[in-house]
Design a protein around this motif. Sequence first.
Motif, short mmCIF file in Angstrom:
data_model
loop_
_atom_site.label_atom_id
_atom_site.label_comp_id
_atom_site.label_asym_id
_atom_site.label_seq_id
_atom_site.Cartn_x
_atom_site.Cartn_y
_atom_site.Cartn_z
N ALA A 39 17.22 18.40 -22.11
CA ALA A 39 15.78 18.59 -21.98
C ALA A 39 15.10 18.98 -23.27
CB ALA A 39 15.49 19.65 -20.90
N GLY A 40 15.74 19.73 -24.11
CA GLY A 40 15.07 20.15 -25.32
C GLY A 40 15.90 21.15 -26.10
N HIS A 41 15.35 21.56 -27.23
CA HIS A 41 16.02 22.45 -28.15
C HIS A 41 16.14 23.85 -27.57
CE1 HIS A 41 17.28 23.97 -32.02
NE2 HIS A 41 16.32 24.87 -32.00
N LEU A 42 17.29 24.48 -27.74
CA LEU A 42 17.48 25.85 -27.27
C LEU A 42 16.57 26.80 -28.05
CD1 LEU A 42 21.36 26.17 -26.87
CD2 LEU A 42 19.67 26.31 -25.06
N VAL A 43 15.93 27.71 -27.33
CA VAL A 43 15.08 28.72 -27.95
C VAL A 43 15.62 30.13 -27.74
CG1 VAL A 43 13.01 27.31 -27.81
CG2 VAL A 43 13.57 28.83 -25.90
N TRP A 44 16.62 30.27 -26.88
CA TRP A 44 17.22 31.58 -26.61
C TRP A 44 18.66 31.34 -26.20
CZ3 TRP A 44 15.30 35.19 -22.06
CH2 TRP A 44 15.89 36.44 -22.19
N ALA A 45 19.58 31.99 -26.90
CA ALA A 45 21.01 31.88 -26.57
C ALA A 45 21.64 33.25 -26.80
CB ALA A 45 21.69 30.82 -27.43
N GLU A 46 22.14 33.85 -25.74
CA GLU A 46 22.66 35.20 -25.84
C GLU A 46 23.67 35.47 -24.73
OE1 GLU A 46 20.91 39.81 -26.02
OE2 GLU A 46 19.55 38.09 -26.02
N THR A 47 24.68 36.24 -25.05
CA THR A 47 25.57 36.79 -24.03
C THR A 47 25.33 38.29 -23.96
OG1 THR A 47 27.24 35.09 -24.49
CG2 THR A 47 27.95 37.03 -23.26
N LEU A 101 8.61 34.21 -23.49
CA LEU A 101 8.85 32.77 -23.34
C LEU A 101 7.56 32.04 -23.03
CD1 LEU A 101 12.12 32.77 -21.21
CD2 LEU A 101 11.91 32.51 -23.69
N ALA A 102 7.42 30.85 -23.59
CA ALA A 102 6.25 30.02 -23.35
C ALA A 102 6.31 29.36 -21.98
CB ALA A 102 6.15 28.95 -24.43
N ARG A 103 5.14 29.09 -21.44
CA ARG A 103 5.03 28.37 -20.17
C ARG A 103 5.82 27.06 -20.25
NH1 ARG A 103 0.75 24.61 -18.53
NH2 ARG A 103 0.70 24.50 -16.25
N GLY A 104 6.59 26.79 -19.22
CA GLY A 104 7.39 25.57 -19.17
C GLY A 104 8.82 25.76 -19.65
N THR A 105 9.12 26.89 -20.28
CA THR A 105 10.49 27.14 -20.73
C THR A 105 11.41 27.33 -19.52
OG1 THR A 105 9.67 28.23 -22.72
CG2 THR A 105 11.96 28.65 -22.11
N GLU A 106 12.60 26.76 -19.58
CA GLU A 106 13.59 26.98 -18.53
C GLU A 106 14.68 27.92 -19.04
OE1 GLU A 106 15.01 23.42 -16.69
OE2 GLU A 106 13.00 22.80 -16.06
N VAL A 107 15.09 28.84 -18.19
CA VAL A 107 16.10 29.86 -18.53
C VAL A 107 17.25 29.75 -17.55
CG1 VAL A 107 16.53 32.30 -18.96
CG2 VAL A 107 14.22 31.39 -19.23
N ARG A 108 18.44 29.53 -18.06
CA ARG A 108 19.62 29.49 -17.21
C ARG A 108 20.43 30.76 -17.40
NH1 ARG A 108 24.22 25.08 -18.12
NH2 ARG A 108 24.93 26.67 -19.60
N LEU A 109 20.64 31.49 -16.30
CA LEU A 109 21.49 32.67 -16.28
C LEU A 109 22.82 32.29 -15.67
CD1 LEU A 109 18.87 35.20 -14.80
CD2 LEU A 109 19.28 34.64 -17.22
N THR A 110 23.92 32.72 -16.29
CA THR A 110 25.25 32.40 -15.78
C THR A 110 26.12 33.64 -15.72
OG1 THR A 110 25.13 30.16 -16.74
CG2 THR A 110 27.31 30.97 -16.10
N ASP A 111 26.71 33.86 -14.56
CA ASP A 111 27.65 34.96 -14.34
C ASP A 111 29.02 34.49 -14.81
OD1 ASP A 111 29.24 37.00 -13.43
OD2 ASP A 111 28.72 36.77 -11.32
N VAL A 136 22.77 33.92 -21.17
CA VAL A 136 21.35 33.56 -21.06
C VAL A 136 21.06 32.43 -22.05
CG1 VAL A 136 18.97 34.38 -21.19
CG2 VAL A 136 20.80 35.96 -20.53
N LEU A 137 20.65 31.28 -21.52
CA LEU A 137 20.26 30.14 -22.36
C LEU A 137 18.89 29.66 -21.92
CD1 LEU A 137 23.58 28.04 -22.40
CD2 LEU A 137 22.78 29.65 -24.14
N ALA A 138 18.00 29.39 -22.88
CA ALA A 138 16.66 28.89 -22.56
C ALA A 138 16.32 27.72 -23.48
CB ALA A 138 15.63 30.00 -22.71
N TRP A 139 15.57 26.79 -22.93
CA TRP A 139 15.19 25.60 -23.69
C TRP A 139 13.77 25.17 -23.30
CZ3 TRP A 139 19.06 25.94 -20.08
CH2 TRP A 139 18.84 25.29 -18.85
N ARG A 140 13.17 24.40 -24.18
CA ARG A 140 11.82 23.91 -23.96
C ARG A 140 11.83 22.86 -22.86
NH1 ARG A 140 12.04 23.35 -29.83
NH2 ARG A 140 11.16 25.22 -30.79
N SER A 141 10.87 22.95 -21.96
CA SER A 141 10.70 21.96 -20.91
C SER A 141 9.22 21.91 -20.57
CB SER A 141 11.58 22.31 -19.70
OG SER A 141 11.58 21.26 -18.75
N ALA A 142 8.88 21.58 -19.33
CA ALA A 142 7.48 21.49 -18.91
C ALA A 142 7.29 22.27 -17.62
CB ALA A 142 7.07 20.04 -18.71
#
Length: 274
Positions: A39-47, A58-68, A236-242
């Motif tokens: 979908a787009g370039h990562l803007v947040w990557a953290e453990t 985070l900007a509107r449209g950003t998607e954030v994936r949380l993983t256990d 925690v990973l986030a990327w630009r989307s809509a």
Amino acid sequence: MATATTHGARDHARAQEGTRAEAMPVVPAGDWPAPPCEAGHLVWAETVAGGNYTHKVLARGTEVRLTDLAGDACAHLLLHVADRPWERLNVADTVKVQWNAYLGEGQLLLSDQGRVLASVVSDSSGRHDALCGTSTLVRNTRRYGDGTPQSASPAGRELFKLAAAKNGLGPRDLPPSLSFFQGVEVREDGSLDFTGSSGPGGSLTLRAEQDVTVLIANVPHPADPRAAYTSTPLEVLAWRSAATSPGDPLWEATPEGRRAFLNTAEFLATRGLA
């Protein structure tokens, strides 16, 4: 390497450049080894380590994936609108408006203004909680012997205070939070049943529907019955989307959700933001 002198300490610190730890942010986020999507370039990557916290605007449209990652993370989450923090996550309205106390794919995270802060676009865990909030200093001190942020058993609210302060917010800005990856169910008699984790690798993806400040505390769920303070890393990973738009199945799923999206769209339009 000797660190007894200023020069030695400086040389030791500089030698750590490029070192990767099990839990840390990656800057720039694009250096993360495994991008989550096309979908787009990562803007947040953290453990985030167990017993720690993180935050990001985070900007509107950003998607954030949380993983256990290991099966014992618990992501306690708060959301504030970035430029007007008095509009923030309202757990009671999130539950009440959608006629559902159980979080999962298709649910909306609402403010007390009837607007959407974020939407849950995917969920492979199914073990979440909108009823209990996070742990407190008093509770953790009674249960583990300490609940301060620097202790071995920090309370979620104490970590939220630190995350909030770094975004110009104070304790009065911290409402009840949501919890992801450790579930609770309501029994017939009204008591709560802690259902725990679905196991390692469970993930949930949120989409920001406004510019939001995200606060996360990764600490044990307050209903976790285990005697030991058990909390493992959260990715925690986030990327630009809509942002969600009319015609999207999420927008049209329910009358209540559609009204919340319309409220959000109208507000953003009047400010020239959408």
